[in-house]
Scaffold this motif. Structure first.
Motif, PDB file in Angstrom:
ATOM      1  N   GLU A 145      -4.714   5.084  36.630  1.00 35.04           N
ATOM      2  CA  GLU A 145      -4.420   3.702  37.009  1.00 35.04           C
ATOM      3  C   GLU A 145      -4.589   2.765  35.794  1.00 35.04           C
ATOM      4  OE1 GLU A 145      -6.313   0.192  39.820  1.00 35.04           O
ATOM      5  OE2 GLU A 145      -6.812   2.272  40.294  1.00 35.04           O
ATOM      6  N   MET A 146      -5.654   2.983  35.023  1.00 36.63           N
ATOM      7  CA  MET A 146      -5.900   2.141  33.842  1.00 36.63           C
ATOM      8  C   MET A 146      -4.837   2.390  32.764  1.00 36.63           C
ATOM      9  SD  MET A 146      -8.320   0.198  34.628  1.00 36.63           S
ATOM     10  CE  MET A 146      -7.804   0.310  36.338  1.00 36.63           C
ATOM     11  N   GLY A 147      -4.346   3.644  32.679  1.00 38.31           N
ATOM     12  CA  GLY A 147      -3.262   3.951  31.739  1.00 38.31           C
ATOM     13  C   GLY A 147      -1.996   3.189  32.087  1.00 38.31           C
ATOM     14  N   ALA A 148      -1.695   3.121  33.401  1.00 35.57           N
ATOM     15  CA  ALA A 148      -0.518   2.369  33.856  1.00 35.57           C
ATOM     16  C   ALA A 148      -0.684   0.888  33.544  1.00 35.57           C
ATOM     17  CB  ALA A 148      -0.303   2.591  35.349  1.00 35.57           C
ATOM     18  N   ILE A 149      -1.893   0.367  33.754  1.00 34.91           N
ATOM     19  CA  ILE A 149      -2.160  -1.042  33.428  1.00 34.91           C
ATOM     20  C   ILE A 149      -2.015  -1.261  31.926  1.00 34.91           C
ATOM     21  CG2 ILE A 149      -3.989  -2.785  33.298  1.00 34.91           C
ATOM     22  CD1 ILE A 149      -4.886  -1.910  36.074  1.00 34.91           C
ATOM     23  N   GLY A 150      -2.487  -0.294  31.123  1.00 38.15           N
ATOM     24  CA  GLY A 150      -2.348  -0.398  29.665  1.00 38.15           C
ATOM     25  C   GLY A 150      -0.887  -0.464  29.244  1.00 38.15           C
ATOM     26  N   ASP A 151      -0.040   0.347  29.887  1.00 39.16           N
ATOM     27  CA  ASP A 151       1.402   0.311  29.589  1.00 39.16           C
ATOM     28  C   ASP A 151       2.006  -1.030  29.969  1.00 39.16           C
ATOM     29  OD1 ASP A 151       1.242   2.913  28.674  1.00 39.16           O
ATOM     30  OD2 ASP A 151       1.990   3.818  30.542  1.00 39.16           O
ATOM     31  N   GLN A 152       1.555  -1.544  31.104  1.00 42.73           N
ATOM     32  CA  GLN A 152       2.038  -2.847  31.560  1.00 42.73           C
ATOM     33  C   GLN A 152       1.627  -3.939  30.568  1.00 42.73           C
ATOM     34  OE1 GLN A 152       0.720  -3.664  35.565  1.00 42.73           O
ATOM     35  NE2 GLN A 152       2.077  -5.422  35.788  1.00 42.73           N
ATOM     36  N   ILE A 153       0.403  -3.867  30.092  1.00 43.63           N
ATOM     37  CA  ILE A 153      -0.094  -4.842  29.113  1.00 43.63           C
ATOM     38  C   ILE A 153       0.732  -4.775  27.839  1.00 43.63           C
ATOM     39  CG2 ILE A 153      -2.035  -5.324  27.548  1.00 43.63           C
ATOM     40  CD1 ILE A 153      -3.914  -4.649  29.921  1.00 43.63           C
ATOM     41  N   LYS A 154       1.014  -3.581  27.397  1.00 50.38           N
ATOM     42  CA  LYS A 154       1.788  -3.410  26.162  1.00 50.38           C
ATOM     43  C   LYS A 154       3.163  -4.091  26.277  1.00 50.38           C
ATOM     44  CE  LYS A 154       3.301   0.180  22.951  1.00 50.38           C
ATOM     45  NZ  LYS A 154       3.399   1.609  22.695  1.00 50.38           N
ATOM     46  N   GLY A 155       3.851  -3.866  27.402  1.00 52.46           N
ATOM     47  CA  GLY A 155       5.152  -4.489  27.612  1.00 52.46           C
ATOM     48  C   GLY A 155       5.059  -6.001  27.693  1.00 52.46           C
ATOM     49  N   MET A 156       4.026  -6.485  28.361  1.00 56.87           N
ATOM     50  CA  MET A 156       3.847  -7.932  28.506  1.00 56.87           C
ATOM     51  C   MET A 156       3.485  -8.583  27.172  1.00 56.87           C
ATOM     52  SD  MET A 156       1.962  -7.996  32.220  1.00 56.87           S
ATOM     53  CE  MET A 156       1.787  -9.766  32.352  1.00 56.87           C
ATOM     54  N   GLU A 157       2.700  -7.874  26.345  1.00 55.57           N
ATOM     55  CA  GLU A 157       2.362  -8.420  25.023  1.00 55.57           C
ATOM     56  C   GLU A 157       3.607  -8.548  24.150  1.00 55.57           C
ATOM     57  OE1 GLU A 157      -2.303  -7.201  24.319  1.00 55.57           O
ATOM     58  OE2 GLU A 157      -0.759  -5.722  23.815  1.00 55.57           O
ATOM     59  N   GLU A 158       4.510  -7.587  24.256  1.00 60.05           N
ATOM     60  CA  GLU A 158       5.767  -7.653  23.503  1.00 60.05           C
ATOM     61  C   GLU A 158       6.592  -8.858  23.961  1.00 60.05           C
ATOM     62  OE1 GLU A 158       8.735  -7.106  20.891  1.00 60.05           O
ATOM     63  OE2 GLU A 158       6.817  -6.049  20.863  1.00 60.05           O
ATOM     64  N   ARG A 159       6.691  -9.035  25.271  1.00 55.58           N
ATOM     65  CA  ARG A 159       7.430 -10.191  25.809  1.00 55.58           C
ATOM     66  C   ARG A 159       6.754 -11.499  25.389  1.00 55.58           C
ATOM     67  NH1 ARG A 159      11.796 -12.837  26.566  1.00 55.58           N
ATOM     68  NH2 ARG A 159      11.832 -14.152  28.411  1.00 55.58           N
ATOM     69  N   SER A 160       5.443 -11.508  25.393  1.00 56.60           N
ATOM     70  CA  SER A 160       4.693 -12.695  24.981  1.00 56.60           C
ATOM     71  C   SER A 160       5.009 -13.053  23.529  1.00 56.60           C
ATOM     72  CB  SER A 160       3.192 -12.459  25.150  1.00 56.60           C
ATOM     73  OG  SER A 160       2.450 -13.551  24.658  1.00 56.60           O
ATOM     74  N   ARG A 161       5.069 -12.054  22.655  1.00 57.07           N
ATOM     75  CA  ARG A 161       5.409 -12.303  21.248  1.00 57.07           C
ATOM     76  C   ARG A 161       6.828 -12.863  21.121  1.00 57.07           C
ATOM     77  NH1 ARG A 161       2.131  -7.787  20.458  1.00 57.07           N
ATOM     78  NH2 ARG A 161       3.841  -6.321  20.732  1.00 57.07           N
ATOM     79  N   GLU A 162       7.760 -12.305  21.911  1.00 61.08           N
ATOM     80  CA  GLU A 162       9.145 -12.794  21.876  1.00 61.08           C
ATOM     81  C   GLU A 162       9.211 -14.255  22.316  1.00 61.08           C
ATOM     82  OE1 GLU A 162      11.251 -10.187  24.493  1.00 61.08           O
ATOM     83  OE2 GLU A 162      11.172  -8.475  23.107  1.00 61.08           O
ATOM     84  N   LEU A 163       8.504 -14.580  23.399  1.00 62.62           N
ATOM     85  CA  LEU A 163       8.512 -15.949  23.902  1.00 62.62           C
ATOM     86  C   LEU A 163       7.862 -16.910  22.908  1.00 62.62           C
ATOM     87  CD1 LEU A 163       7.598 -15.323  27.645  1.00 62.62           C
ATOM     88  CD2 LEU A 163       9.779 -16.220  26.772  1.00 62.62           C
TER      89      LEU A 163
END
Length: 197
Positions: free
Chosen positions: A76-94
């Motif tokens: 479950e924490m691994g899935a959350i980590g993947d989600q965080i990684k994707g969101m951090e990339e989007r955050s950098r783009e924004l």
């Protein structure tokens, strides 16, 4: 560049300024990107807090001999980590888009600046001395500079865009002389210290 707090708290002031300047800028897009970015940062913080708490919980489960529960929590924490990684990339783009948009919004001008259609509506604040008179028709710098070969607007536009200038020969020497004059005046007369960084 204007502060983000001003965009967020008083966007109508920015809209009025743009209208008064007869200027268009992507203020609505800026506000949209800023809102999405701020929401994403909040969600990221929440997910990171969940991941940190889950990681501590995993250690406790292993210590208590609950290996299956620990492995499930780890997944479950691994899935959350993947989600965080994707969101951090989007955050950098924004954030990158937001910074670019901020550069398109001009600064506010003072409340006492008269609003007009163009430069013909400007007013004279004060004058000093008497305007000189000549026995010939005076030329503007944009006509005289190129004619003398000391100013090159076309090359400047190719290099850096509009409103820049390339100074050549005597024009470049005059610019350097003015810089030296002001440095000498302020360091010798007004007590400043020249610093080269």
């Amino acid at each position: 560049m204007l502060s983000r707090e001003l965009y967020r708290t008083d966007p109508d002031r920015i809209r009025k300024m743009l209208a008064d300047r007869h200027t268009e800028a992507p203020l609505d897009r800026l506000l949209e990107v800023d809102s999405e970015w701020r929401g994403l940062v909040v969600r990221l913080d929440e997910l990171k807090a969940r991941r940190n708490a889950g990681s501590k919980e995993i250690g406790g489960l292993y210590r208590d001999g609950k290996r299956d529960e620990a492995e499930a929590k780890k997944a479950e924490m691994g899935a959350i980590g993947d989600q965080i990684k994707g969101m951090e990339e989007r955050s950098r783009e924004l954030e990158e888009e937001l910074q670019g948009l901020e550069l398109t919004i001009p600064n506010l001008f003072s409340d006492d600046v008269p609003i007009g259609r163009d430069e013909s509506d400007q007013r004279v604040e004060r004058t000093w001395g008497n305007a000189p008179t000549f026995a010939f028709e005076a030329q503007s710098h944009w006509d005289m500079g190129p004619a003398l070969g000391i100013v090159d607007f076309e090359r400047a536009a190719k290099i850096a865009g509009a409103r820049f200038v390339v100074l050549r020969g005597t024009g470049a020497a005059l610019e350097r002389a003015l810089i030296n004059f002001m440095l000498d005046l302020h360091t010798r007369t007004h007590g400043y210290t020249e610093v080269m960084t």
